[in-house]
Design an enzyme around this catalytic site. Structure first.
Site, PDB file in Angstrom:
ATOM      1  N   ARG A  43      -2.419   4.843   7.563  1.00  0.00           N
ATOM      2  CA  ARG A  43      -2.600   3.561   7.719  1.00  0.00           C
ATOM      3  C   ARG A  43      -2.792   3.486   8.992  1.00  0.00           C
ATOM      4  O   ARG A  43      -1.304   4.288   9.336  1.00  0.00           O
ATOM      5  CB  ARG A  43      -1.758   2.130   7.251  1.00  0.00           C
ATOM      6  N   THR A  46       0.677  -1.577  -0.150  1.00  0.00           N
ATOM      7  CA  THR A  46       0.067   0.338  -0.056  1.00  0.00           C
ATOM      8  C   THR A  46       1.102   1.182   0.201  1.00  0.00           C
ATOM      9  O   THR A  46       1.139   2.241  -1.320  1.00  0.00           O
ATOM     10  CB  THR A  46      -1.370   0.260   1.149  1.00  0.00           C
ATOM     11  N   LYS A  99       5.712  10.700  20.756  1.00  0.00           N
ATOM     12  CA  LYS A  99       6.156  11.253  21.919  1.00  0.00           C
ATOM     13  C   LYS A  99       4.992  11.846  22.872  1.00  0.00           C
ATOM     14  O   LYS A  99       5.110  12.999  23.296  1.00  0.00           O
ATOM     15  CB  LYS A  99       6.812  12.957  21.289  1.00  0.00           C
TER      16      LYS A  99
HETATM   17  N1   CP Z   1      -2.805  -5.306   0.680  1.00  0.00           N
HETATM   18  C1   CP Z   1      -1.967  -5.089   1.520  1.00  0.00           C
HETATM   19  O1   CP Z   1      -2.229  -3.585   1.991  1.00  0.00           O
HETATM   20  O2   CP Z   1      -0.421  -5.281   1.539  1.00  0.00           O
HETATM   21  P1   CP Z   1       0.549  -4.058   3.489  1.00  0.00           P
HETATM   22  O3   CP Z   1      -0.119  -4.554   3.993  1.00  0.00           O
HETATM   23  O4   CP Z   1       1.668  -4.388   2.214  1.00  0.00           O
HETATM   24  O5   CP Z   1       0.324  -2.664   2.211  1.00  0.00           O
END
Ligand code: CP
Length: 311
Positions: free
Chosen positions: A101, A52, A80
């Site tokens: 993420r 991703t 922190k």
């Molecule tokens: N498919 C996927 O989200 O892979 P990664 O965790 O490597 O980003």
């Protein structure tokens, strides 16, 4: 200013348009190679990723833009104690668009509420992963020619599998979709998705623990990894991790035009002897992920090309 937090933030018409743009990028990459010149993408990854993060970065570079960011929480000021809200407010000062993420469900939504630039959910805990869904839909449409009228089996960790949750949510809006939910009892699809998504949209589904008996019925098989990082008990993970292992031998009873997908990374759930089977499309799916993220970045930045390739 628009963000993508949940796949339902996009209408089916908008998804079709994004897939069309991705198809065009595949055919005419040069047409798109400068459209993000001067723009910056920030990748804020508080949880590990290969596909991703790197596909977002490759996507922005192939559009002529630049990338900044971090790949682990420890190398950011989150270590922190800085909040997601403050991190996002700050990064909005440096970048034109953010891909985030986070291990906590809802963190990208919080980020979008404090950002002055579009935020893309690049996976939040066991909740959603809308850009993986766009990659999955592009792979399915390029393989099957349509997003309607097929039977798909989801196999493995359906409880914590955010890619499964997002793809089922997207497919529930399509026509003629039948779903097989194949998992151990402990990793069944959460009941809120069955009730609020599948039953609400009158999606026909079968719940089973038996992959081999379901295989001959499937047009698409979506394998998933049992995710160690979502378990509280190592013992429970070890007991469940090899519940399903797809092998070349097991595929003898599957349809000739079966499309085998996996969001990756895989551990043991697809044997490497499947990789050379023409029905294995999980590495095509990786490439589709880059092209659809190019289309999405353009869409959220409001960059649209006319037929001749001009803005
Ligand atoms: N498919 C996927 O989200 O892979 P990664 O965790 O490597 O980003």
């Amino acid at each position: 200013m628009r963000s993508l937090i949940n796949i339902l933030d996009l209408s089916t018409e908008e998804i079709d348009r994004l897939l069309n743009v991705a198809d065009d990028i595949i055919l005419n990459p040069k047409k798109y190679s400068e459209v993000c010149r001067g723009k910056k993408l920030a990748t804020l990854f508080f949880e590990p990723s290969t596909r991703t993060r790197l596909s977002f970065e490759a996507a922005m570079y192939e559009l002529g833009g630049n990338v900044l960011g971090f790949s682990e929480a420890q190398s950011s000021s989150a270590s922190k104690g800085e909040s997601v809200a403050d991190t996002t407010r700050v990064v909005s000062c440096y970048a034109d668009i953010i891909a985030m993420r986070h291990p906590k469900e809802g963190a990208p939504l919080v980020a979008s509420m404090h950002s002055t630039v579009p935020v893309i959910n690049a996976g939040d805990g066991g909740h959603n992963h809308p850009t993986q869904t766009l990659a999955d839909l592009l792979t399915i449409r390029r393989n099957k020619g349509s997003l309607d009228n097929f039977t798909i089996g989801f196999c493995g960790d359906l409880k914590f599998g955010r890619t499964v949750h997002s793809l089922i949510t997207a497919l529930a809006r399509q026509k003629g979709i039948k779903i097989y939910l194949i998992s151990p009892d402990e990793l069944k699809l959460p009941s809120y998705i069955k009730k609020d998504v599948m039953k609400k949209n009158a999606i026909e589904y079968v719940q089973t623990t038996d992959l081999e008996s379901a295989l001959p019925e499937l047009d698409v098989l979506y394998m998933t990894r049992v995710q160690k990082e979502r378990f509280f008990s190592e013992e429970e993970y070890i007991r469940l991790r090899d519940s399903y292992i797809l092998t070349a031998d097991k595929l003898k009873n599957a349809k000739e035009d079966l499309c085998i997908l996996h969001p990756l990374p895989r551990v043991n759930e697809i044997s490497t002897d499947v990789d050379s089977d023409p029905r294995a499309h999980y590495f095509d799916q990786v490439l589709c992920g880059k092209y659809i993220r190019m289309a999405l970045i353009m869409e959220l930045l409001g960059i649209h090309l006319d037929e001749g390739g001009k803005e």
